[in-house]
Scaffold this motif. Structure first.
Motif, PDB file in Angstrom:
ATOM      1  N   THR A 111       0.802  -1.216   0.000  1.00 36.62           N
ATOM      2  CA  THR A 111       0.000   0.000   0.000  1.00 36.62           C
ATOM      3  C   THR A 111       0.838   1.271   0.000  1.00 36.62           C
ATOM      4  N   ASP A 112       2.010   1.240   0.629  1.00 38.87           N
ATOM      5  CA  ASP A 112       2.833   2.443   0.697  1.00 38.87           C
ATOM      6  C   ASP A 112       4.263   2.055   1.038  1.00 38.87           C
ATOM      7  N   PHE A 113       5.208   2.944   0.710  1.00 37.99           N
ATOM      8  CA  PHE A 113       6.614   2.733   1.032  1.00 37.99           C
ATOM      9  C   PHE A 113       7.297   4.089   1.032  1.00 37.99           C
ATOM     10  N   ASN A 114       8.410   4.194   1.762  1.00 42.02           N
ATOM     11  CA  ASN A 114       9.052   5.489   1.956  1.00 42.02           C
ATOM     12  C   ASN A 114      10.534   5.297   2.265  1.00 42.02           C
ATOM     13  N   PHE A 115      11.395   6.086   1.595  1.00 41.88           N
ATOM     14  CA  PHE A 115      12.832   6.080   1.874  1.00 41.88           C
ATOM     15  C   PHE A 115      13.131   6.984   3.069  1.00 41.88           C
ATOM     16  N   SER A 116      14.127   6.580   3.858  1.00 42.51           N
ATOM     17  CA  SER A 116      14.591   7.415   4.954  1.00 42.51           C
ATOM     18  C   SER A 116      15.292   8.650   4.393  1.00 42.51           C
ATOM     19  N   ARG A 117      15.114   9.785   5.081  1.00 41.39           N
ATOM     20  CA  ARG A 117      15.801  11.004   4.665  1.00 41.39           C
ATOM     21  C   ARG A 117      17.279  10.956   5.013  1.00 41.39           C
ATOM     22  N   PHE A 118      17.666  10.007   5.871  1.00 42.57           N
ATOM     23  CA  PHE A 118      19.036   9.959   6.361  1.00 42.57           C
ATOM     24  C   PHE A 118      19.854   8.822   5.754  1.00 42.57           C
ATOM     25  N   ASP A 119      19.243   7.976   4.982  1.00 40.47           N
ATOM     26  CA  ASP A 119      19.943   6.844   4.374  1.00 40.47           C
ATOM     27  C   ASP A 119      19.233   6.504   3.078  1.00 40.47           C
ATOM     28  N   ASP A 120      19.901   6.728   1.969  1.00 39.89           N
ATOM     29  CA  ASP A 120      19.289   6.504   0.660  1.00 39.89           C
ATOM     30  C   ASP A 120      19.075   5.035   0.346  1.00 39.89           C
ATOM     31  N   TYR A 121      19.490   4.149   1.231  1.00 35.52           N
ATOM     32  CA  TYR A 121      19.340   2.714   1.008  1.00 35.52           C
ATOM     33  C   TYR A 121      18.367   2.085   2.011  1.00 35.52           C
ATOM     34  N   LEU A 122      17.766   2.891   2.863  1.00 35.39           N
ATOM     35  CA  LEU A 122      16.872   2.384   3.904  1.00 35.39           C
ATOM     36  C   LEU A 122      15.433   2.644   3.491  1.00 35.39           C
ATOM     37  N   LEU A 123      14.670   1.567   3.314  1.00 37.30           N
ATOM     38  CA  LEU A 123      13.309   1.645   2.786  1.00 37.30           C
ATOM     39  C   LEU A 123      12.340   0.999   3.763  1.00 37.30           C
ATOM     40  N   ALA A 124      11.223   1.658   4.007  1.00 38.23           N
ATOM     41  CA  ALA A 124      10.137   1.103   4.820  1.00 38.23           C
ATOM     42  C   ALA A 124       8.955   0.811   3.910  1.00 38.23           C
ATOM     43  N   THR A 125       8.314  -0.348   4.106  1.00 39.60           N
ATOM     44  CA  THR A 125       7.154  -0.732   3.304  1.00 39.60           C
ATOM     45  C   THR A 125       6.030  -1.207   4.215  1.00 39.60           C
ATOM     46  N   CYS A 126       4.810  -1.079   3.734  1.00 38.61           N
ATOM     47  CA  CYS A 126       3.650  -1.627   4.443  1.00 38.61           C
ATOM     48  C   CYS A 126       2.692  -2.193   3.414  1.00 38.61           C
ATOM     49  N   SER A 127       1.762  -3.033   3.867  1.00 36.70           N
ATOM     50  CA  SER A 127       0.986  -3.815   2.921  1.00 36.70           C
ATOM     51  C   SER A 127      -0.389  -4.146   3.467  1.00 36.70           C
ATOM     52  N   GLN A 128      -1.229  -4.642   2.563  1.00 33.95           N
ATOM     53  CA  GLN A 128      -2.535  -5.151   2.947  1.00 33.95           C
ATOM     54  C   GLN A 128      -2.426  -6.454   3.730  1.00 33.95           C
ATOM     55  N   ASP A 129      -1.233  -7.063   3.776  1.00 32.24           N
ATOM     56  CA  ASP A 129      -1.060  -8.258   4.596  1.00 32.24           C
ATOM     57  C   ASP A 129      -0.830  -7.915   6.070  1.00 32.24           C
ATOM     58  N   SER A 130      -1.005  -6.625   6.421  1.00 25.21           N
ATOM     59  CA  SER A 130      -0.967  -6.156   7.815  1.00 25.21           C
ATOM     60  C   SER A 130       0.425  -6.192   8.430  1.00 25.21           C
ATOM     61  N   THR A 131       1.450  -6.122   7.613  1.00 25.18           N
ATOM     62  CA  THR A 131       2.816  -6.074   8.132  1.00 25.18           C
ATOM     63  C   THR A 131       3.526  -4.833   7.604  1.00 25.18           C
ATOM     64  N   ALA A 132       4.530  -4.397   8.350  1.00 29.48           N
ATOM     65  CA  ALA A 132       5.434  -3.335   7.918  1.00 29.48           C
ATOM     66  C   ALA A 132       6.853  -3.873   8.013  1.00 29.48           C
ATOM     67  N   LYS A 133       7.676  -3.586   7.008  1.00 24.87           N
ATOM     68  CA  LYS A 133       9.019  -4.142   6.949  1.00 24.87           C
ATOM     69  C   LYS A 133      10.034  -3.045   6.637  1.00 24.87           C
ATOM     70  N   ILE A 134      11.253  -3.286   7.086  1.00 29.82           N
ATOM     71  CA  ILE A 134      12.373  -2.385   6.814  1.00 29.82           C
ATOM     72  C   ILE A 134      13.357  -3.132   5.907  1.00 29.82           C
ATOM     73  N   TRP A 135      13.804  -2.463   4.861  1.00 28.86           N
ATOM     74  CA  TRP A 135      14.702  -3.071   3.868  1.00 28.86           C
ATOM     75  C   TRP A 135      15.968  -2.242   3.749  1.00 28.86           C
ATOM     76  N   HIS A 136      17.098  -2.935   3.589  1.00 28.04           N
ATOM     77  CA  HIS A 136      18.360  -2.276   3.288  1.00 28.04           C
ATOM     78  C   HIS A 136      18.763  -2.666   1.881  1.00 28.04           C
ATOM     79  N   LEU A 137      18.756  -1.730   0.974  1.00 27.62           N
ATOM     80  CA  LEU A 137      19.150  -2.005  -0.404  1.00 27.62           C
ATOM     81  C   LEU A 137      20.667  -1.977  -0.507  1.00 27.62           C
TER      82      LEU A 137
END
Length: 962
Positions: free
Chosen positions: A85-111
């Motif tokens: 449903t939505d995702f957003n990059f951290s303003r302090f790390d261009d490789y840090l991504l947060a995502t959320c979903s209709q599966d009711s979870t939120a995850k943090i990713w390091h690219l």
């Protein structure tokens, strides 16, 4: 007058590049509706929604990518089991991504810093499992590791480093549709479906102000305009017109400015650049982008231009650090279309672009956090640090900070001033931790801190930020990672999150399921039963026949020959009449002409079908199995031994039968409630059951009638399925959770204490029926009444279930039945084939892998296959304790060569020169000038030797006399 005040950005215009500069061939046609913008960008990457895997997969590409990225060329993040449903990059790390979903979870990713290859599968951490789907996710603009999520009627604030929820805003009357932080991250504005716009003091969890927003309860958006006391909102009025409101937080009773637009259905997405006061607005499904300027006095919003683009699915604003400042690019948008991503730079026209136009670029956000999460929670608020975009005052960034590492393990960034930079612009100190530089003889330990009011210079981003970005590790980050956190009242140390996400490339990642030609269909299937329990597979087929339960009295099962394709007669088909309601049935895997049927009269009937099929309806069964005291729940044949059958009943027992003697041989006990399902292990030695009491039991039936191990299974009480995979190393369970959400869970059968991995899919009443293809390690899942067949690769490495491409049919189906490997066409790279039962037809479905060299046998896709259609043991041998493995055969046709033996292919000449080659061959004007001067000097250099004419041999003087 004020309204005629000149603006430096009034003439800024979008310069849409040629299609060669676009990203094309992506798949974003069928995106679900959500509160997100469908595309996000950092100074290193762009991430966007795709319609792959039901929307659970995100595409990820470098920010400066261009060209075609269809099929296997698109790198992706297997983010969630349902639509992101939505995702957003951290303003302090261009490789840090947060995502959320209709599966009711939120995850943090390091690219990864060196680029994503294949599919990114493992998140750095999973923040939360909620009961409701999560709509929005947004990082705090000033405090590090502070993340906000909106779900249902509340907004939760998380400390990402500790992976705990620390604050909650719950004063909403309906679904939260949007929220936004103010410039210093201390306040938040939200919009909800109850038509109200609210302002919160986040840390005090206090509702400060509230106002009536847009009159329609359709989707709405809010955007806090940086550090100003103004808020922009978009929504719909009562007559469904789209409108924009501008609010002043000092007088929040009514908007100070309102604009009305058209009656399109797509919500307007607003974006604001605080450096230039430029506002961009575009609606989902629109073909235009509006550029407005924010002023301090009436009229407040000045519309400057409207740019026409392709129909957009999403939109985002690129960070200022990634802009090409030497071309006077003041902003850049990324437009997500149905099949493309279009960069739209906004450029201010100037007479000369040779010098840096400092008047267009005020100092901008540095990307450095000013407070940590703990400091922010304790009430500290600091103004963001600023940097200059002047390329002549730049610093280099070495190593980027990593998320959630213990002290001394992380990579830290270091500022190195250029020669043109004055020393008083930097303040250096020591940083805890060590930094190792390769090919260096010395090691340095440095600590970097920046004052609140300090301004440092930054590169224009065209080189360093386009490829790599880092942020500063706060001085107390090491202490933060070592602080214990409390869980259920007990203090325990927080484990650092894993940041090296696994990159997995599956050969079957892009499998293609497709219906075969209509001439192979069986049409006019009529009178399907509506009383077969949902726990039954409902439909079975083999190489010769299909078995279909029919409605009406007598427990009828129609037997259709797979060779008799076409339209069935309206009078119906010959059937087996069982005399009692059918609960389950199954074909003998070693005898295509034998069918076993379980009924609610507690009897199991054995039917032998004539070689040519049924010519008339019959009630003459060839045998009966009696022993159960209540109605039969399931029947299952042994995978290796002939004439061995397992059956389960409402009497809470599982009985093993010898069909040769038609006698019960073993009765398994130990169940305390209804038995949902039964599954034989792949080697045929063990079996597993799932029960309504929430337990999974594993039996070794020849050694004990009691379970050898027991563990907690699925929480739901609506049925389920089990299947053994990976040579009996992974046990897959499908079923429901407490909220009736369908889920797929992986267990280790050697230890059922806790699941290995779980995927929440969707909310549907039908049970997911699994089929596991051992050769490809592919798990197919679908349920009665579904139109989608989900596919996963099962592996022994975490997370054990890797999403593959789904097959989406044009209509709903009742069930699928997969055929043996003898029926597939390896020449067409078909690795599985199934028959699909719909409401009135049976359609063959082919599952293939796209390949180019189809003239070769794809031996990397087709290992030697198990002969599952021939038994290895008799029933007497198996009951006596013997075991034999199934033989394997090659599927390679005699007239085909293997792909591994194919001659090496000559590299194709590239139509366009790659960037890597371009970098090595490109020469600047200065380099060309140097080469030309060097060549001229070489030709004009002084030569001390004799001239050419001096070397010419002359004639003697006396020869002239002649």
């Amino acid at each position: 007058m004020w309204k005629f005040k000149a603006s430096k950005y009034k003439n800024a215009a979008a310069k849409i590049p040629k299609k060669e500069e676009w990203i094309t061939d992506i798949s974003a046609c069928n995106l679900n509706s959500s509160c997100g913008n469908h595309i996000e960008a950092s100074a290193a990457y762009m991430v966007f929604n795709t319609d792959l895997s039901g929307g659970g997969t995100l595409g990820v590409l470098p920010l400066n990518a261009k060209g075609r990225f269809g099929g296997e060329n698109l790198t992706s993040i297997q983010a969630h089991s349902d639509f992101v449903t939505d995702f957003n990059f951290s303003r302090f790390d261009d490789y840090l991504l947060a995502t959320c979903s209709q599966d009711s979870t939120a995850k943090i990713w390091h690219l990864p810093a060196d680029g994503v290859s294949g599919t990114l599968c493992n998140p750095a951490c999973i923040l939360t499992h909620e009961d409701k789907q999560i709509e929005n996710v947004l990082w705090n603009p000033n405090a590090e590791n502070v993340l906000a999520l909106s779900l249902d009627v509340k907004v939760k604030i998380f400390d990402v480093l500790k992976q705990t929820s620390c604050l909650e805003l719950a004063d909403h009357g309906d679904l939260v549709q949007s929220f936004s932080w103010n410039g210093d991250g201390s306040q938040m504005v939200t919009s909800a479906r109850d038509k109200a716009i609210r302002i919160f003091d986040v840390r005090a969890k206090k509702l400060q102000q509230s106002a009536d927003g847009h009159q329609s309860n359709k989707d709405s958006r809010v955007l806090w305009l940086g550090d100003k006391d103004q808020i922009l909102s978009t929504g719909f009025n009562m007559i469904r017109q789209r409108e924009v409101y501008l609010w002043d937080t000092r007088n929040f009773n009514r908007p100070i400015k309102s604009l009305s637009f058209d009656s399109s259905t797509g919500i307007l997405m607003p974006f604001f650049d605080s450096d230039t006061a430029m506002i961009f607005i575009a609606g989902k499904g629109d073909t235009s982008i509006r550029y407005l300027e924010l002023t301090d006095k009436d009229p407040y919003l000045v519309e400057n231009s409207v740019e026409t683009v392709e129909q957009l699915k999403g939109l985002t604003l690129v960070p200022k650090r990634a802009l090409d400042v030497m071309k006077c690019e003041v902003n850049r948008l990324l437009v997500l279309g149905q099949h493309s991503i279009i960069p739209v730079p906004y450029i201010v026209p100037r007479k000369s672009y040779r010098d840096f136009n400092a008047d267009l670029y005020p100092d901008t956000f540095s990307g450095v956090p000013t407070v940590t999460c703990d400091q922010w929670l304790n009430g500290e608020t600091k103004a963001p640090t600023l940097v200059s975009l002047d390329p002549s005052r730049k610093f280099k960034l070495l190593l980027r900070r990593r998320f959630g590492l213990e002290s001394g393990e992380g990579e830290v960034s270091e500022q190195i001033p250029s020669e043109k930079k004055s020393a008083d612009e930097f303040q250096s100190s020591r940083v805890s931790g060590s930094e190792t530089q390769t090919n260096a003889s010395t090691k340095q330990s440095s600590d970097t801190s920046i004052k609140e009011s300090q301004k440092v210079s930054l590169d224009d981003g065209s080189e360093s930020f386009g490829t790599m970005r880092s942020s500063h590790l706060p001085s107390d980050a090491a202490a933060m990672t070592e602080k214990p956190i409390s869980s259920d009242g007990d203090a325990a140390k927080q484990k650092p999150a894993k940041i090296l996400a696994a990159l997995r490339q599956s050969k079957f990642r892009h499998l293609q399921g497709s219906p075969m030609h209509k001439s192979l269909n069986i049409e006019n299937v009529r009178n399907l039963s509506k009383s077969i329990p949902g726990e039954s597979d409902f439909f079975h087929a083999n190489r010769a026949f299909c078995a279909i339960p029919l409605g009406g009295a007598g427990g009828l099962i129609a037997i259709l020959s797979t060779e008799n394709r076409g339209r069935l007669p309206d009078t119906g088909s010959p059937a087996l009449q069982n005399g009692s309601s059918v609960t389950d049935f199954v074909f003998d895997p070693f005898d295509d002409h034998r069918l076993v049927v379980g009924c609610d009269d507690a009897k199991i009937r054995i039917w032998n079908i004539p070689k040519g099929g049924l010519t008339e309806t019959t009630d003459n069964a060839s045998g009966f199995l009696r022993g159960h005291t209540e109605k039969i729940y399931f029947v299952r044949f042994h995978p290796h031994a002939a004439d061995v059958l397992a059956s389960g009943s409402y009497d809470m027992t599982v009985r093993l039968w010898d069909l040769q003697s038609q006698q019960e041989r073993i009765k398994l006990i130990g169940h305390t409630d209804t038995i949902f399902c039964f599954s034989w292990s792949q080697d045929g030695k063990k079996c597993a059951t799932s029960c309504k009491d929430g337990q999974i039991r594993i039996y070794d039936p020849r050694s004990s009638v009691q379970p050898v191990s027991t563990g907690a299974g699925l929480e739901g009480s609506r049925g389920g399925r089990l299947v053994w995979t990976c040579d009996d190393q992974i046990l897959i369970a499908t079923g429901f959770d407490k909220s009736s959400v369908r889920e797929v869970v992986a267990f280790d059968p050697r230890s059922l204490s806790s699941p290995l991995y779980k995927i929440d899919l969707d909310t549907s009443p039908s049970i997911l029926v699994p089929y596991y293809d051992a050769d490809s390690s592919t798990l197919f899942l679908t349920g009665r009444g579904d139109s989608t067949v989900k596919a996963y690769e099962v592996a022994q490495d975490h997370p054990h279930l890797f999403s593959l491409s789904d097959f989406k049919a044009d209509s709903l189906h009742q069930a699928l039945s997969f055929l043996p490997k003898t029926e597939i066409d390896v020449r067409k790279v078909e690795f599985a084939r199934a028959l699909r039962l719909t409401a009135n037809s049976i359609e063959p479905v082919s599952f293939k892998v796209p390949r180019t060299k189809m003239e070769f046998f794809q031996d990397d896709l087709f290992p030697d296959t198990r002969v599952t259609w021939k038994s290895t043991l008799s029933s007497a041998q198996w009951f006596q304790g013997e075991n034999k493995t199934q033989i394997k055969i090659s599927l390679k046709p005699d007239d085909m060569k293997s792909l591994s033996e194919a001659p090496a292919e000559m590299p194709k000449q590239q139509k366009y020169q790659s960037f890597e080659v371009y970098k090595t061959t490109y020469k600047t004007d200065e380099q060309k000038k140097e080469e030309l001067l060097s060549a001229m000097n070489t030709k004009l250099c002084l030569n001390d030797g004799p001239l050419p004419q001096d070397l010419t041999e002359g004639v003697d003087p006396d020869e002239w006399d002649d």
